[in-house]
Design an enzyme around this catalytic site. Structure first.
Site, short mmCIF file in Angstrom:
data_model
loop_
_atom_site.label_atom_id
_atom_site.label_comp_id
_atom_site.label_asym_id
_atom_site.label_seq_id
_atom_site.Cartn_x
_atom_site.Cartn_y
_atom_site.Cartn_z
N CYS A 69 0.85 -1.19 0.00
CA CYS A 69 0.00 0.00 0.00
C CYS A 69 0.89 1.25 0.00
CB CYS A 69 -0.92 -0.01 1.23
SG CYS A 69 -2.00 1.44 1.26
N CYS A 73 0.35 4.97 6.91
CA CYS A 73 -0.31 4.82 8.22
C CYS A 73 0.66 4.11 9.18
CB CYS A 73 -1.60 4.04 8.08
SG CYS A 73 -2.66 4.64 6.73
N CYS A 76 0.32 0.39 10.32
CA CYS A 76 -0.15 -0.65 9.40
C CYS A 76 0.95 -1.52 8.79
CB CYS A 76 -0.97 -0.01 8.28
SG CYS A 76 -1.71 -1.27 7.22
N CYS A 113 -16.62 -9.05 5.67
CA CYS A 113 -15.96 -7.77 5.40
C CYS A 113 -14.69 -7.99 4.59
CB CYS A 113 -15.56 -7.09 6.71
SG CYS A 113 -16.90 -6.95 7.87
N CYS A 144 -19.55 -6.04 3.63
CA CYS A 144 -18.87 -4.81 4.04
C CYS A 144 -17.56 -4.75 3.26
CB CYS A 144 -18.58 -4.86 5.54
SG CYS A 144 -17.63 -3.44 6.12
N CYS A 204 -19.45 2.35 8.54
CA CYS A 204 -18.70 1.72 9.63
C CYS A 204 -17.46 2.57 9.82
CB CYS A 204 -18.32 0.29 9.23
SG CYS A 204 -17.20 -0.50 10.40
N ARG A 276 -18.05 -1.95 17.93
CA ARG A 276 -17.35 -3.20 17.69
C ARG A 276 -16.02 -3.27 18.45
NH1 ARG A 276 -18.02 -6.31 13.18
NH2 ARG A 276 -18.93 -4.49 12.19
N1 SAM Z 1 -6.57 0.50 2.99
C1 SAM Z 1 -7.87 0.85 3.43
C2 SAM Z 1 -7.85 2.08 4.31
O1 SAM Z 1 -6.99 2.16 5.18
O2 SAM Z 1 -8.69 2.94 4.16
C3 SAM Z 1 -8.62 -0.28 4.09
C4 SAM Z 1 -7.88 -1.31 4.93
S1 SAM Z 1 -7.18 -0.71 6.47
C5 SAM Z 1 -6.12 -2.05 6.93
C6 SAM Z 1 -8.55 -0.74 7.61
C7 SAM Z 1 -8.33 -0.24 9.00
O3 SAM Z 1 -7.66 -1.22 9.78
C8 SAM Z 1 -7.50 0.99 9.20
O4 SAM Z 1 -8.21 2.15 8.98
C9 SAM Z 1 -7.11 0.89 10.67
O5 SAM Z 1 -8.04 1.60 11.47
C10 SAM Z 1 -7.17 -0.61 10.95
N2 SAM Z 1 -5.84 -1.14 11.25
C11 SAM Z 1 -4.84 -1.34 10.37
N3 SAM Z 1 -3.73 -1.81 10.98
C12 SAM Z 1 -4.03 -1.91 12.29
C13 SAM Z 1 -3.30 -2.34 13.44
N4 SAM Z 1 -2.03 -2.72 13.36
N5 SAM Z 1 -3.92 -2.34 14.62
C14 SAM Z 1 -5.22 -1.94 14.73
N6 SAM Z 1 -5.96 -1.54 13.67
C15 SAM Z 1 -5.37 -1.51 12.47
FE1 SF4 Z 2 -2.78 1.32 3.36
FE2 SF4 Z 2 -2.73 0.17 5.71
FE3 SF4 Z 2 -3.15 2.78 5.54
FE4 SF4 Z 2 -5.07 1.04 4.68
S1 SF4 Z 2 -4.33 1.31 6.79
S2 SF4 Z 2 -4.33 2.89 3.66
S3 SF4 Z 2 -3.77 -0.62 3.93
S4 SF4 Z 2 -1.26 1.70 4.95
#
Ligand code: SAM
Ligand code: SF4
Ligand code: DTB
Length: 330
Positions: A69, A73, A76, A113, A144, A204, A276
């Protein structure tokens, strides 16, 4: 359910207070500052006015496109910028998704989801995902998606495909946000949420705790969620899953009672939303999860994997529900 206890939702219809959209920071902070027992008592009262108290909705997650990606973030494991040892995977085939959805349904999930590690879906990919939504819906499951940012037009296409929910998190307060993500703004996130709302898809939206934020940031996140023009139908509260290689891997442990407090405040502020208990359960004791249910959490992710990290085994969760007298929502 026994014949002598009618569902709370039926008995309380006439006295349900309307959800408020004018929360002030000082009020939210005062809620989070309450003595623990007072906060939980209030959350339980609100919970019982709006929901059958011993029912929990169960959803199963599947990562349909994993890793690489472009976003940054800080929590992530799927960002291309961090070396987390994750195996990348391009968009799954429809048949693989269907097989996973069938397994989820057989385990008792009612919602499926699908998540993709995209900044935003390309139109060609969206078409493939639309086929997945239609096929999963045809199994009798709610659907979802979480695919990143959506344009108004893409949201409309998803509505036409019959999508039930779109997940897009605000993650934290506007003030703390810049310490976690730099490649997309808070405003970008709010715009996607507006597009989803305008397309009449259930929203959500929630966040992550334990990223080094202060209590006022947890209050700030809840304030943003509750003061949206319409509150999200589903509010995921995630505990950070610390993944080696991500910038937030060394974050300090959050006091578990802080997590429960935030769930309770979410329940009070968003009385009709499903709250949730999301990521992070793998590292929570059964007792801590029970406190979260007592605080008003009424939905979980079910099945042994979240997107890329482990979740408690389904049979452990079934046993936990039995021990607590909880039944899954049908
Ligand atoms: N890439 C898309 C986005 O971020 O909009 C969708 C997938 S992303 C993995 C979905 C959500 O998972 C993120 O917004 C974040 O809130 C949550 N998430 C991701 N990594 C995480 C982690 N290590 N611990 C807790 N929540 C996490
Ligand atoms: Fe990409 Fe992870 Fe951020 Fe979703 S949460 S936009 S998968 S870096
Ligand atoms: C949400 O708020 N939590 C889920 C779901 N929405 C998509 C994702 C949690 C991901 C946890 C880290 C992982 O497994 O990759």
């Amino acid at each position: 359910m026994s014949a002598t206890t009618p569902p709370a939702a039926t008995t309380a219809t006439h006295r349900r207070p309307a959800a408020r959209h004018d929360w002030q920071s000082s009020e939210v902070e005062a809620l989070l500052d309450l003595p623990f027992a007072d906060l939980l008592y209030r959350a339980q009262q609100v919970h019982r006015e709006h929901f059958e108290p011993n029912r929990v909705q169960v959803s199963t997650l599947l990562s349909i496109k994993t890793g690489k990606c472009p976003e940054d973030c800080g929590y992530c494991p799927q960002s291309v910028r961090y070396d987390t040892g994750l195996e990348d995977e391009s968009l799954l085939q429809l048949q693989e998704v269907l097989a996973a959805a069938q397994r989820a349904r057989a385990q008792g999930a009612t919602r499926f989801c699908m998540g993709a590690a995209w900044r935003a879906p390309k139109d060609k990919d969206l078409q493939a995902v639309i086929e997945m939504v239609k096929a999963v819906k045809a199994l009798g499951l709610e659907t979802c998606l979480t695919l990143g940012m959506l344009s108004a037009d893409q949201a409309e296409k998803l509505r036409q495909a019959g999508l039930d929910y779109y997940n897009h998190n605000l993650d934290t307060s506007p003030e703390y946000y810049g310490a976690v993500i730099s490649t997309r703004t808070y405003r970008d996130r709010l715009e996607t949420l507006e597009h989803v709302r305008e397309a009449d898809i259930n929203v959500c939206c929630g966040g992550i705790l334990g990223m080094g934020e202060a209590r006022r940031d947890r209050a700030g996140l809840l304030l943003q969620l509750a003061n949206l023009p319409k509150q999200p139908e589903s509010v995921p509260i995630n505990m950070l899953v610390r993944v080696e290689g991500t910038p937030l891997a060394q974050s300090q442990d959050l006091d578990p009672f802080e997590f429960v407090r935030t769930v309770a405040a979410a329940r009070i502020m968003m009385p009709a939303s499903h709250v949730r208990l999301s990521a992070g359960r793998e590292h929570m004791s059964d007792e801590l999860q029970a406190l979260c249910f007592l605080a008003g959490a009424n939905s979980i992710f079910y099945g042994d994997k979240l997107l890329t990290t482990p979740n408690p085994a389904a049979d452990h969760d079934r046993r936990l529900f039995e021990r607590l007298g909880i039944s899954p929502e049908q």
